[in-house]
Design a protein around this motif. Structure first.
Motif, mmCIF file in Angstrom:
data_model
loop_
_atom_site.group_PDB
_atom_site.id
_atom_site.type_symbol
_atom_site.label_atom_id
_atom_site.label_comp_id
_atom_site.label_asym_id
_atom_site.label_seq_id
_atom_site.Cartn_x
_atom_site.Cartn_y
_atom_site.Cartn_z
ATOM 1 N N LYS A 120 4.944 6.435 8.642
ATOM 2 C CA LYS A 120 4.279 6.100 9.893
ATOM 3 C C LYS A 120 2.849 7.238 9.743
ATOM 4 O O LYS A 120 1.912 6.869 10.251
ATOM 5 N N GLU A 121 3.203 8.480 9.213
ATOM 6 C CA GLU A 121 2.340 9.438 9.117
ATOM 7 C C GLU A 121 1.273 9.029 8.421
ATOM 8 O O GLU A 121 -0.123 9.114 8.468
ATOM 9 N N LYS A 122 1.458 8.505 7.160
ATOM 10 C CA LYS A 122 0.220 8.066 6.085
ATOM 11 C C LYS A 122 -0.560 7.037 6.858
ATOM 12 O O LYS A 122 -1.769 6.821 6.977
ATOM 13 N N LEU A 123 0.140 5.913 7.511
ATOM 14 C CA LEU A 123 -0.444 4.888 8.067
ATOM 15 C C LEU A 123 -1.326 5.469 9.285
ATOM 16 O O LEU A 123 -2.460 4.919 9.224
ATOM 17 N N TYR A 124 -0.930 6.377 10.089
ATOM 18 C CA TYR A 124 -1.674 6.820 11.077
ATOM 19 C C TYR A 124 -2.941 7.488 10.523
ATOM 20 O O TYR A 124 -3.956 7.370 11.358
ATOM 21 N N GLN A 125 -2.681 8.487 9.657
ATOM 22 C CA GLN A 125 -4.023 9.024 9.001
ATOM 23 C C GLN A 125 -5.104 8.134 8.619
ATOM 24 O O GLN A 125 -6.496 8.243 8.991
ATOM 25 N N ILE A 172 -6.243 7.594 -4.340
ATOM 26 C CA ILE A 172 -6.014 6.243 -3.727
ATOM 27 C C ILE A 172 -6.191 6.339 -2.210
ATOM 28 O O ILE A 172 -6.691 5.467 -1.560
ATOM 29 N N PHE A 173 -5.442 7.632 -1.666
ATOM 30 C CA PHE A 173 -5.536 7.810 -0.237
ATOM 31 C C PHE A 173 -6.862 7.781 0.428
ATOM 32 O O PHE A 173 -7.195 6.947 1.449
ATOM 33 N N LEU A 208 0.812 -1.171 -0.174
ATOM 34 C CA LEU A 208 -0.058 -0.011 -0.154
ATOM 35 C C LEU A 208 0.787 1.306 0.013
ATOM 36 O O LEU A 208 0.556 2.109 -0.824
ATOM 37 N N LEU A 209 1.756 1.398 0.924
ATOM 38 C CA LEU A 209 2.795 2.559 0.859
ATOM 39 C C LEU A 209 3.519 2.657 -0.589
ATOM 40 O O LEU A 209 3.571 3.749 -0.679
ATOM 41 N N ASP A 210 4.035 1.590 -1.012
ATOM 42 C CA ASP A 210 4.693 1.527 -2.345
ATOM 43 C C ASP A 210 3.673 2.204 -3.388
ATOM 44 O O ASP A 210 4.264 3.144 -4.122
#
Length: 454
Positions: A399-404, A374-375, A355-357
């Motif tokens: 970390k920030e994208k996952l947390y959001q 996508i986000f 997902l992050l990729d």
């Protein structure tokens, strides 16, 4: 002076520690080498200089301490490179045939494979690997890195967005300064820059990236770069260096996407993800009845199975499957996804590192989808399944994208499934606190031994 044999042995031990991702202890960093024949264990030396020399009487750091400093630097670099996550990407596991039978595809893969393998033994010049998403560029670059580091060469493997994230992070870090981190990165003996072109192309990012690439170009330090961009799409200052035939070996891979990535050509993100989960269902889940499991092990597996079925019938709140490798976590999560898809829903099932990729890939000028689309689609999915939380490269950006994403779903109470290992030390404490909230989340531990296929 120290005998050369002892020096080589000591430096080898230093690099081996780096390879094992073991940071030096406080004692190792601060206590001088008691056996050092140069300083006698003091850590400093006073050179014999004429009395009129401006350095007369000044203390200098002994060579034994310089080795320890290099050890600490290399250990820090290996830690941020996350090369452990690419441990399986070696030459032996590379698929030379891709996904197609086209002879040209096979040829470009074979040429790239042979060239990369040869380069890993010589580290002569630069290697530039070009090709579309999922064609095998990262696997080959990681295979080179794994081979090189096995020979005790200080190695750093970073995606370009991660590199920039770590540099930004140092501005507020108390552990190391920006200048120290920047010098460590650009001077590392062997550097891999993966996914050039997927970074957020701010003026600051372009300048920092050019400074690193240009420094290594001037000093001809061994470097591997992968990109999905054409040369015309790369900044002129960088592309001019990448086109130097005296230094750079250019490889072009023409192969289909191995992974059918999120937002790939003519495939919607949801369709791509649903295909991943369709072969794992409740019907073919093994309860391992024939295995000699302990009572508590069997009970944990049965509880997880029934909890998954109940959630699939009525998705509410969060369900967290926690266990070791090959214990059935992903199968149960995918079975829920498959069941809800059959009911007409459109669940999103994604492995967290992938997902992050895919989110990073949207920054590429050639991306057909935007980051925001996508986000937002992921964080507002009717049912979101995040597989392998904790295995991602934990950069500040990641970390920030996952947390959001997770916090949005937590605040709105949207149905979410998470799978993770039994160890939670690598999970962002902010995310962990939401997973542990019993008002919305139920954690199901699976304590069976790894499943062994017959």
């Amino acid at each position: 002076m120290e005998p050369i044999g002892d020096a080589i042995k000591r430096i080898t031990e230093v690099t081996s520690m780096t390879k094992k991702n073991i940071s030096p202890t406080k004692e190792q960093k601060s206590v001088p080498d008691r056996k050092c024949p140069i300083c006698g264990g003091v850590g400093y030396v006073r050179r014999d200089r004429p009395i009129d020399d401006p350095d007369f009487g000044k203390l200098e750091i002994c060579e034994c301490q310089l080795v320890k400093q290099r050890q600490a630097s290399e250990a820090r670099l290996f830690q941020i490179s996350n090369l452990d996550a690419y441990a399986n990407m070696v030459f032996d596991t590379f698929n030379l045939h891709g996904l197609g039978s086209n002879r040209q595809t096979n040829t470009t893969l074979e040429v790239a494979f042979n060239t990369a393998q040869n380069y890993s033994h010589k580290l002569n010049g630069w290697l530039l690997i070009m090709g579309d998403f999922g064609c095998g560029k990262t696997h080959l670059a990681a295979a080179v890195a794994n081979e090189v580091i096995s020979h005790n060469v200080a190695t750093l493997f970073l995606t370009v967005p991660d590199l920039l994230d770590w540099l930004r992070y140092t501005y507020s870090s108390k552990e190391t300064s920006y200048e120290e981190r920047f010098e460590e990165i650009r001077n590392i003996r062997f550097l891999v820059l993966d996914d050039l072109g997927t970074q957020n192309a701010t003026p600051w990012a372009r300048e920092k990236l050019f400074q690193i690439i240009n420094f290594r170009y001037i000093h001809q330090l061994p470097t591997v770069i992968t990109t999905n961009l054409d040369m015309s799409q790369i900044e002129d200052r960088v592309s001019s260096r990448l086109q130097d035939r005296n230094l750079v070996i250019k490889l072009q891979i023409d192969a289909p996407d191995f992974r059918n990535p999120l937002g790939g050509n003519e495939v919607s993100p949801i369709a791509a993800i649903t295909q991943i989960s369709s072969h794992r269902t409740f019907e073919n889940f093994s309860t391992r009845a024939s295995e000699n499991l302990r009572t508590d092990e069997r009970k944990s597996l049965e509880e997880a199975f029934y909890a998954a079925q109940k959630f699939a019938d009525n998705p509410k709140g969060w369900l967290v499957f926690k266990g070791g490798l090959a214990t059935g976590k992903t199968h149960l999560a995918a079975a829920i996804s498959h069941y809800r898809a059959a009911m007409g829903d459109e669940p999103i099932f994604t492995v967290v590192p992938d997902l992050l990729d895919h989110l990073r890939a949207t920054f590429s000028p050639t991306s057909s989808v935007s980051y925001d689309s996508i986000f937002n689609q992921v964080r507002t999915a009717k049912l979101l399944i995040l597989d392998d939380l904790g295995t991602q490269n934990a950069t500040p950006w990641a970390k920030e994208k996952l947390y959001q994403i997770i916090n949005y779903r937590y605040e709105s109470g949207m149905p979410t499934i998470i799978t993770t290992s039994e160890h939670s030390k690598d999970i962002d404490p902010r995310i962990l606190s939401r997973m542990n909230d019993k008002r919305i989340s139920r954690i199901i531990p699976i304590i069976v031994p790894p499943y062994q296929a017959s």
